[in-house]
Design an enzyme around this catalytic site. Structure first.
Site, PDB file in Angstrom:
ATOM      1  CB  CYS A 172      -0.952  -0.005   1.196  1.00 41.56           C
ATOM      2  SG  CYS A 172      -2.259  -1.243   1.063  1.00 41.56           S
ATOM      3  CG  ASP A 173       3.884   2.573   3.049  1.00 38.43           C
ATOM      4  OD1 ASP A 173       3.107   3.523   3.234  1.00 38.43           O
ATOM      5  OD2 ASP A 173       4.499   2.014   3.968  1.00 38.43           O
ATOM      6  CG  LEU A 174       6.304  -0.210  -1.980  1.00 43.31           C
ATOM      7  CD1 LEU A 174       6.799  -1.605  -2.322  1.00 43.31           C
ATOM      8  CD2 LEU A 174       7.457   0.775  -1.989  1.00 43.31           C
TER       9      LEU A 174
END
Length: 400
Positions: A172-174
């Site tokens: 999700c960060d990436l």
């Protein structure tokens, strides 16, 4: 400040980053790879928290040096008038600002979109956060694992009847970072027509939900809620990892042509006449029985032999590599994917390459993520007095 000259497709743009950990820095890393001048603005008291993350080389964080390559580092204490004013003057000369603080933090510091826009109406200002800039969850802290949980990703990851599992990387960060980079380039393109900047709001939650293409189709059409399938595909078979004599191999015979080729390669021609496996739908409905029959063959062969047979037949397949195998992979090295970056303290730092390949304007390969405040000496030309510059250049801190 003098703009660094590069040949990348974004080389005429300057980006300020107020980023920590992953989403913001990974987004600006993409922009830096594409040639943008990225100035990472950090707290002089330790900088981005990733700097404390090991392993370390000569006291410098290896993850930080990978995640912040091709950037400059300026340390400013934004809680002081001088530090805040220095940032706003930098913003007057910038095209883009990317931040991934918790909603409300940049407003309290006086460096939010509204404050910057007063000084630079054309600014493209991108905010990445766990839950978005508004809505009931907005004020809450949100890390990647929480976004994976709430977005549904963890509900379909792993195997049935096993404890919850997250995707092995901070997906999700990436993904948020890649959406930010895409949105920034789109906003810059639009600004070329309108002359106006804008604010961009990207959340980890919505980025995670955006992956649910198969799941959304099943739910919106049939009301069906999916669950974990291990390595198997939601709607297609055979499309998963199968056992071999020495491990596993992944196969993808999800078209009629590849299904026939797989049966021929594994001498399973009788399956072509089996009613249970006649159509893609029936193969999916009888997947467990199908995989059992396939593994009767594959468990007598090594993974290498399975891939050899299927590659000869034109059926998609691959071994399951660990990262020791990935980072020494012959194909990746043949494509010059990994590269060595210089660093003034750590020496040479091995980098993962950019997957974006341009025929004329290649991704930049300049240097590893810089030491904290390395570029404070480049703050000339912002209208500060000699005494103020001395403070900014030496510590990044301003007097209260």
């Amino acid at each position: 400040m003098t703009r660094a000259q590069t040949d990348g497709p974004l080389s005429r743009f300057t980006v300020l980053e107020l980023g920590v950990f992953m989403a913001g820095p990974f987004a600006t890393m993409q922009l830096a790879d594409l040639g943008a001048r990225v100035i990472k603005v950090e707290n002089p008291d330790g900088g981005d928290q990733t700097r404390a993350t090991g392993p370390h080389v000569s006291g410098e964080s290896a993850p930080f040096m990978l995640l912040n390559r091709n950037k400059e580092s300026v340390s400013l204490d934004l809680k002081t008038p001088l530090g805040r004013e220095a940032f706003l003057r930098l913003a007057e000369h910038a095209d883009v600002i990317v931040e991934n603080m918790r909603p409300g933090v940049v407003s309290r510091l006086g460096v939010d979109y509204s404050s910057v826009r007063e000084r630079n109406p054309g600014i493209v200002y991108a905010s990445a956060s766990g839950w978005g800039q508004d809505g009931p969850l907005a004020p809450l802290a949100g890390l990647d694992i929480m976004a994976q949980a709430r977005s549904g990703l963890m509900s379909i990851t792993g195997y049935p009847d096993s404890p919850p599992a997250k995707v092995g990387v901070p997906i999700c960060d990436l993904t948020t970072a890649l959406y930010v980079a895409l949105a920034v380039t789109a906003a810059l393109h639009e600004r070329g027509r309108s002359g106006e900047g804008q604010h961009i709001d990207v959340s980890l939650l919505e980025s995670g939900v955006s992956y649910a293409v198969w799941e959304a189709a099943a739910y919106f059409v049939e009301g069906r809620v999916g669950g974990p399938n291990g390595s198997a595909h939601q709607n297609q078979a055979p499309y998963q990892a199968v056992r071999s004599a020495d491990g596993y191999a992944t196969i993808g015979a999800n078209t009629a042509r590849n299904w026939q080729r797989l049966c021929e390669a594994f001498d399973l021609l009788d399956l072509l006449d089996d009613d249970r496996f006649e159509t893609p739908y029936s193969r999916m409905q009888n997947r467990e029985e199908l995989i059992e029959l396939i593994e009767v063959k594959t468990t007598t062969m090594t993974t290498e032999r399975i891939c050899e047979l299927l590659n000869e037949a034109g059926v998609p397949c691959a071994p399951i590599n660990d990262y020791g195998q990935v980072f020494t992979d012959e194909h990746l090295h043949a494509r010059d994917y990994f590269w060595d970056s210089p660093h003034p303290v750590a020496g040479t730092v091995r980098q993962i390459g950019s997957p974006m390949r341009f025929s004329r304007t290649p991704a930049r390969r300049a240097h590893a993520g810089p030491p904290l405040g390395q570029d404070n000496g480049n703050l000339d030309g912002l209208g500060f007095s000699d005494d103020e510059l001395r403070v900014l250049k030496n510590t990044g801190k301003g007097a209260n």
